[in-house]
Design a protein around this motif. Structure first.
Motif: not given
Lengths: 224, 224
Positions: B144-149, B151-174
């Motif tokens: 989710s957007v509030p967690e920060g962009d 996160k793939p640097l900090k939790y590498p394995l999670m992003f390595t094992v996932c076929d799909l990454v959903i980026i949620n809460k785009t409404d609060v991006m501003p």
């Protein structure tokens, strides 16, 4: 500036973590060093909160920071650049928490005779870090508004073991369905003694209250 | 409505999780059942995303949901009330992840002959769930957007094992310092094949794309 010191933490071989943690706390007491274990979910704003807090207290106490992460040293670099405070990075090698022995491995790389306070920024995780006493004098956790006010129901142990719950990102409260009173109620169901401090690390609002809590705790530990 | 079924999951006694996971996948293939393992940090919006998605696909495929949590059954209740989809709660007894055997214990409580798709909402945690193959056909995670962009640097394995990454809460991006392109770049550094779908589960924006991805995956699994 020197490169950030990165410590590769090895899995603890000792079985009795509670005993290790008690021993570490006694040792810290003898040395007059206060250890704060700061926990939270990923992205709740631990590093930004720390930067704001360190800039308020660094002239009053001698501080060092240990940043635990699975990989990368972005947090340790950020802390040092933004505050000038001595910061080392602990790599946990994929592990999801720190125990007392792993914390000690980190502390072996801090000049304890020169500091009053060490802040341990634990791995971003609401589950495993709550299960392991690190030897810290106090546990604090940050819950950020976007995570939702129901987290004390879902991660009960984390809220049970924390002396202080910081509620961060209060500036975005209008955009999320987060009820501060309901959240406090859930926290106190888990832990009636927990203190709750709402802050906005981005603007600095409320951070003074956390800084005061921390300074009072450090002084009490050193002088009692 | 009946009370939500709550399953107390026991720690796996089998050592070879990868083999268990392969066996479970084969069994699901034989039965024509697709299993999606949905992971994320606490509070990223897994349950809201699921509700929006289930309401788009429940007339096209037969779905069941397994909600894993350390405690409480709030998510399973929410899912069933908001979608009418069959939902059970898995209690992990303090454990921070599910492995293949634990997933099987959950599936033993689902009428597999009546379903095409089972969605497993894993424990909210970016570390441990990534280390254990649950036997799912596909892994997806929500950042989710509030967690920060970063996160793939900090939790590498999670992003390595996932076929799909959903980026949620785009409404609060501003309101957050989140750069979608930078985030995609970090994700693809970890996993060049990962698909990325930005959504706002609150408003439903982008959820159609996730629903289409999921339906296509279910059909491919059942028909190839």
């Amino acid at each position: 500036m020197d490169a950030i010191k990165v410590i590769e933490i090895k899995k603890s071989v000792f079985e009795d973590n509670d005993k290790d943690a008690e021993n570490l706390r006694k040792e810290l007491k003898d040395k007059g060093v206060f250890l704060l274990n700061l926990m939270s979910a990923p992205g709740s704003g631990k590093t930004t909160t720390l930067i704001q807090t360190l800039n308020r207290i660094k002239d009053k106490v001698h501080v060092a920071v240990m940043e635990a992460d699975i990989d990368s040293d972005v947090d340790a670099v950020k802390i040092r650049e933004a505050t000038g405070v001595s910061s080392i990075q602990l790599h946990t090698g994929g592990m999801c928490h720190l125990d007392a022995e792993m914390t000690r491995q980190g502390l072996d790389n801090v000049e304890l005779k020169d500091v009053d306070l060490v802040v341990l920024e634990n791995v971003g995780n609401l589950v495993c870090p709550a299960e392991f006493d690190t030897g810290a004098v106090r546990n604090a956790m940050i819950l950020s508004v976007p995570e939702g006010d129901d987290k004390p129901l879902k991660y009960p142990l984390m809220f049970t073991v924390c002396d202080l719950v910081i509620i961060n990102k209060t500036d975005v409260m209008p955009y999320f369905d987060f009820d501060l009173n309901r959240c406090k109620e859930y926290i106190h169901q888990r832990n009636p003694k927990a203190q709750v401090i709402p802050i906005c690390a981005k603007t600095g609002e409320g951070v003074d209250a956390f800084a005061q809590w921390l300074l009072a705790e450090v002084n009490a530990w050193k002088n009692n």
